[in-house]
Design an enzyme around this catalytic site. Structure first.
Site, short mmCIF file in Angstrom:
data_model
loop_
_atom_site.label_atom_id
_atom_site.label_comp_id
_atom_site.label_asym_id
_atom_site.label_seq_id
_atom_site.Cartn_x
_atom_site.Cartn_y
_atom_site.Cartn_z
N HIS A 205 33.15 -30.10 -94.78
CA HIS A 205 34.39 -30.40 -95.57
C HIS A 205 34.14 -29.95 -96.92
O HIS A 205 35.09 -29.87 -97.64
CB HIS A 205 34.19 -32.07 -95.44
CG HIS A 205 34.72 -32.65 -94.08
ND1 HIS A 205 35.54 -31.65 -92.99
CD2 HIS A 205 34.45 -33.40 -93.20
CE1 HIS A 205 35.67 -32.14 -91.93
NE2 HIS A 205 35.09 -33.45 -91.91
N ARG A 312 50.76 -22.18 -87.54
CA ARG A 312 50.20 -23.05 -86.55
C ARG A 312 50.72 -24.32 -86.39
O ARG A 312 50.46 -25.33 -87.02
CB ARG A 312 48.57 -23.16 -86.78
CG ARG A 312 47.92 -21.84 -87.01
CD ARG A 312 46.28 -22.22 -87.35
NE ARG A 312 45.60 -21.36 -87.04
CZ ARG A 312 44.89 -20.42 -87.83
NH1 ARG A 312 45.29 -20.30 -89.08
NH2 ARG A 312 43.99 -19.49 -87.50
N ARG A 348 54.03 -20.07 -84.00
CA ARG A 348 53.45 -20.10 -82.83
C ARG A 348 53.63 -21.45 -81.86
O ARG A 348 53.64 -22.63 -82.54
CB ARG A 348 51.82 -19.87 -82.95
CG ARG A 348 51.08 -20.06 -81.72
CD ARG A 348 49.71 -19.65 -82.08
NE ARG A 348 49.00 -20.62 -82.61
CZ ARG A 348 47.66 -20.66 -83.12
NH1 ARG A 348 46.91 -19.57 -83.09
NH2 ARG A 348 47.20 -21.50 -83.52
N GLU A 452 44.19 -12.86 -77.58
CA GLU A 452 43.02 -13.17 -77.71
C GLU A 452 42.04 -13.61 -76.45
O GLU A 452 41.17 -14.27 -76.65
CB GLU A 452 43.43 -14.35 -78.72
CG GLU A 452 44.41 -15.52 -77.93
CD GLU A 452 44.74 -16.80 -78.91
OE1 GLU A 452 44.21 -16.79 -80.10
OE2 GLU A 452 45.73 -17.54 -78.54
N ASN A 475 39.97 -14.63 -83.98
CA ASN A 475 39.10 -15.68 -84.06
C ASN A 475 38.82 -16.02 -82.57
O ASN A 475 37.55 -16.24 -82.14
CB ASN A 475 39.51 -17.06 -84.53
CG ASN A 475 40.25 -16.76 -85.94
OD1 ASN A 475 39.90 -15.81 -86.68
ND2 ASN A 475 41.09 -17.48 -86.41
N ASP A 476 39.83 -15.93 -81.82
CA ASP A 476 39.40 -16.33 -80.28
C ASP A 476 38.97 -14.87 -79.60
O ASP A 476 38.07 -15.16 -78.73
CB ASP A 476 40.46 -16.98 -79.57
CG ASP A 476 40.78 -18.65 -79.84
OD1 ASP A 476 39.73 -18.92 -79.63
OD2 ASP A 476 41.72 -19.02 -80.03
N CYS A 523 46.08 -11.67 -86.93
CA CYS A 523 46.08 -13.12 -87.65
C CYS A 523 44.93 -13.84 -87.67
O CYS A 523 44.94 -14.88 -88.04
CB CYS A 523 47.46 -13.68 -87.16
SG CYS A 523 47.04 -14.38 -85.51
C1 PEP Z 1 42.81 -16.76 -83.58
O1 PEP Z 1 42.33 -16.98 -82.57
O2 PEP Z 1 42.55 -15.65 -84.25
C2 PEP Z 1 44.14 -17.54 -84.32
C3 PEP Z 1 44.72 -17.07 -85.24
O3 PEP Z 1 44.29 -18.53 -83.83
P1 PEP Z 1 43.49 -19.98 -83.98
O4 PEP Z 1 42.45 -19.69 -85.00
O5 PEP Z 1 44.42 -21.04 -84.33
O6 PEP Z 1 42.99 -20.23 -82.79
MG MG Z 2 43.45 -18.48 -81.35
#
Ligand code: PEP
Ligand code: MG
Length: 601
Positions: A205, A312, A348, A452, A475-476, A523
Site C-alpha cells: 500500500h 476497468r 471493459r 490474455e 498482465n494475465d 493494455c
Molecule cells: C491484463 O491482464 O493485462 C489487464 C490489463 O487486465 P487486468 O490487469 O485488469 O487483469
Molecule cells: Mg487481465
C-alpha cells in the site's frame, strides 16, 4: 506512531551506509529523516458488569463508526486522480462494516461480559486464523488490511490520536515499519519528501499510495528503523531502490547532479503531452490511458492521451454500498464517453473473480475452500456468463451510453470462439430489446476481446474474424503462459514480460489481427514501461494503453525512434531464447539508441 526526535542525531559522527530495497516510487530526494515507530496495543482483560454491557457495546460501535467517518472524510479530502489509493480506503471502509468483525465482537462482549478491547482482539484472532488457512499468499497477506483498520479502532478506543503523523512540520523523509494507506494520506504530504519502509513490495500500500502522490519511495528495507535515527541525512533513490545513510560528500554531489538531470528531463517530458504519437518516418501508434474510475479521465486528458484504452469497470462494483444499477452505470459511461469524444473510450465488461472480489457480487472471487484455483476459476467473462442478469444490465448501460461518444466494448479473458459467440448472442438480444423499446444506441459500436490466455493467441486468426479489435492483456497473458501467479511472492522473480514466449505471442496476435484487418492494442502494465516501449512498437501494436502519467515518456521514445530500426529490434528480441538474453540485449541496445533515457546510471 511515535516520532524519534528529529534533532536527536544532529552532528553525530555516523558511518556512511548503503541499503538496498525496492524502488517503489521513482524520484531522488536528499533530506533528513523522521523515524516513526509504531504503537503496540496492550490488550487487557476486564470484566464488565451485566448492566454495563450495552454501554460497552456502544463504546465499540461508536469507535468503529468514528473510524468509518474518518476514512470517508479522508476519501473526500483526496478525491481526484488518486484512484489506487482511494480504492484501498474503500476496501477499508468495507472491512469496518464486515459482520465477522462487528457481530462477532458484539457477541463476545455480550456472551462473555468482557471489555471491548479484549473482545475485538479475540475476533481479530479468529479472522487471522481464517486468513492463515488461505493457500494464496497474496490473499493471505491482505490480513494486513484488516489489522490496519482494527488498529485504528484500538487507537480510538484508547483515546489516542496519531499526532506524529499529522504534525510533520518540517520537510523530511518519513521512515517506518510500514504505513497503512490512511497513515500515508493523513501525513501532511507537502512536508513529506519521501517514504522508506521496512516491509512491502511494489504492490504494497505504501508503494501504491506513494506513486499516486508522486512521492519517491523505497520499500522492503529490512531493519531500517533500527539502523537509522531521526535526523540522519539520507539520499533516497526511488528509481533503483537504494538508500544512502549519512552519504559521503562525493555521493551527495553525484546525486544532486542526477536529481538536477532528472528534474530537467521531467520538465522536458511535459512538452511531449501535446505532440503527435509518431516516429519521424511517419509510423503512428495511439497512446491511450488505463483508468479504473470515471473521474480519472481528467488525468487522461492532462497527460495527452488519445483516448481510454482500458476502463476497468469492476471498481464501480467494489466501491459504494451495493451493486450499481443500470441508470448509475449508464451515467458513468455516458460521462466518460462525452468527456472524451471524439476520442475513443474502450470500456471493459466486468472482470471480477480471481483476486478481484466484491462483497456485493454473488459468487465473486476468493471464497476459501470453494475455489482451489481462483485464477483458473470463475472469473472475468465466465463470471458474467454465469450471472446473465448482471451482465445484461451492464451491456444495456453500455449501449445506452454509446450515443454519447465513441464506445469500444471490450470482453475480458475470452478463451474460445464458442464463448465469444455466446456473448455475441447475448449482445444481439440486448440490442433487440433496446430497439423494441425504442431506446437509442450506436448500432455500429465496436466489439473487441482481451487476448490474455494462450488459447486466444493460438486461435487469434479465427477470433479476429468475429471482432473489431484485440487488446492484449499482458498482465494475465504472462501469468497464464508462464504459469506464474501474478500475486505470488515466491514465484514473482519468474514473472518475465521479456520471455520470448510472451514476445512471440504478442507478435502472433498482432499478425493475426492485421491479417484480418483489425486493430491490435496492448493494455497490460508493460505498455507503460519505458524499457519495453521500443520493443512493443517494433512488434507492430496499433495502440499502447497505460497509466496516463507514463504517456509523455513513452511518446518521447516513439518520436525518437525510426520505424525500420524498431522492426529490426523486434526481430532481434524474437530470436532470443530466454528472457535474460532479451534483457542483456536491451541493456546494451537501449542506452546506445536512447542515451538520454537510459544512459544516466
Ligand atoms: C491484463 O491482464 O493485462 C489487464 C490489463 O487486465 P487486468 O490487469 O485488469 O487483469
Ligand atoms: Mg487481465
Amino acid at each position: 506512531m511515535e516520532p524519534n526526535n528529529l534533532t536527536e542525531n544532529q552532528g553525530s559522527p555516523c558511518e556512511p551506509q548503503t541499503l538496498f530495497g525496492i524502488g517503489a516510487s521513482p524520484g531522488i530526494v536528499v533530506a533528513r529523516i523522521l523515524v516513526l515507530k509504531k504503537h503496540t496495543h496492550r490488550v487487557v482483560w476486564k470484566r464488565v458488569e451485566p448492566d454495563q454491557v450495552d454501554e460497552e457495546i456502544h463504546r465499540f460501535l461508536a469507535a468503529a463508526g468514528q473510524a468509518e467517518s474518518e476514512l470517508r472524510e479522508l476519501r473526500r479530502t483526496f478525491a481526484g486522480d488518486l484512484a489506487d489509493a482511494l480504492s484501498i480506503i474503500d476496501s477499508h471502509i468495507l472491512i469496518l462494516k464486515d459482520q465477522m468483525i462487528l457481530e462477532r465482537t458484539v457477541d463476545i462482549i455480550r456472551e462473555k461480559k468482557i471489555n471491548v478491547e479484549w473482545a475485538l482482539d479475540q475476533a481479530l484472532g479468529k479472522i487471522k486464523k481464517r486468513f492463515d488457512a488461505i493457500a494464496d499468499p497474496y490473499i493471505r497477506q491482505r490480513y494486513v488490511d484488516v489489522k490496519n483498520v482494527i488498529d485504528r479502532v484500538f487507537g480510538l478506543l484508547s483515546g489516542r490520536e496519531d499526532d506524529a503523523l499529522t504534525n510533520i512540520n518540517e520537510k523530511v523523509i518519513v521512515v517506518g515499519h510500514d504505513f497503512s494507506p490512511e497513515d500515508t494520506l493523513r501525513m501532511q504530504t507537502e512536508n513529506v519528501l519521501g517514504f522508506i519502509t521496512e516491509e512491502g513490495g511494489m504492490t504494497s500500500h505504501t508503494a501504491i499510495v506513494a506513486r499516486s502522490l508522486n512521492i519517491p519511495a523505497v520499500v522492503g528495507l529490512g531493519d531500517v528503523t533500527r539502523d537509522c535515527v531521526s535526523g540522519d541525512t539520507i539520499i533516497l533513490d526511488g528509481f533503483f531502490g537504494r538508500v544512502y545513510v549519512n552519504p559521503t560528500p562525493d555521493q551527495l554531489c553525484q546525486y544532486r547532479e542526477y536529481d538536477r538531470q532528472h528534474k530537467n528531463f521531467s520538465e522536458e517530458l511535459a512538452l511531449y503531452i501535446h505532440l503527435a504519437s509518431e516516429t519521424p518516418d511517419g509510423h503512428r501508434v495511439r497512446l491511450a490511458g488505463n483508468i479504473e474510475m470515471k473521474n480519472e479521465v481528467q488525468s487522461v486528458l492532462r497527460y495527452g492521451a488519445e483516448g481510454v484504452g482500458l476502463f476497468r469497470t469492476e471498481f464501480d462494483y467494489f466501491n459504494g454500498d451495493g451493486i450499481p444499477d443500470e441508470d448509475m452505470l449508464t451515467e458513468t459511461y455516458s460521462t466518460l464517453l462525452s468527456t472524451l469524444a471524439p476520442m475513443p473510450a474502450t470500456i471493459r465488461t466486468l472482470d471480477v473473480g480471481g483476486d478481484k472480489f466484491s462483497r456485493h457480487l454473488p459468487n465473486s472471487g476468493i471464497r476459501p475452500g470453494v475455489e482451489r484455483n481462483p485464477a483458473l476459476g470463475l472469473r472475468s467473462i465466465r463470471y458474467s456468463l454465469r450471472e446473465p442478469a448482471l451482465f445484461r444490465t451492464q451491456l444495456r448501460a453500455l449501449l445506452r451510453a454509446s450515443v454519447c461518444g465513441r464506445l469500444r466494448i471490450l470482453l475480458p479473458m475470452i478463451s474460445s470462439l464458442s464463448e465469444l459467440q455466446h456473448v455475441k448472442g447475448i449482445l444481439l438480444q440486448v440490442k433487440a430489446e433496446l430497439t423494441r423499446k425504442q431506446i437509442p444506441f450506436d448500432t455500429n459500436v465496436e466489439l473487441g476481446i482481451m487476448i490474455e490466455v494462450p488459447s486466444a493467441v493460438i486461435m487469434a486468426d479465427s477470433l479476429a474474424e468475429a471482432v473489431d479489435f484485440f487488446s492484449i492483456g499482458t498482465n494475465d497473458l504472462i501469468q497464464y503462459s508462464l504459469a506464474i501467479d501474478r500475486g505470488n511472492q515466491y514465484v514473482a522473480h519468474m514473472y518475465e514480460p521479456f520471455h520470448p514466449a510472451v514476445l512471440r505471442m504478442i507478435k502472433q496476435t498482432v499478425d493475426a489481427g492485421h491479417g484480418r484487418g483489425i486493430e491490435v492494442s496492448l493494455c497490460g502494465e508493460m505498455a507503460g514501461e519505458v524499457v519495453s516501449a521500443a520493443v512493443l512498437f517494433g512488434l507492430g501494436v496499433d495502440e499502447l494503453s497505460m497509466r496516463p502519467s507514463a504517456i509523455p515518456h513513452v511518446r518521447r521514445i516513439l518520436r525518437r525512434s525510426n520505424y525500420r530500426q524498431l522492426v529490426e529490434l523486434s526481430h532481434a528480441v524474437l530470436s532470443c531464447s530466454d528472457g535474460g538474453e532479451v534483457r542483456n540485449f536491451l541493456t546494451r541496445y537501449l542506452p546506445s539508441t536512447y542515451p538520454e533515457e537510459f544512459g544516466c546510471r
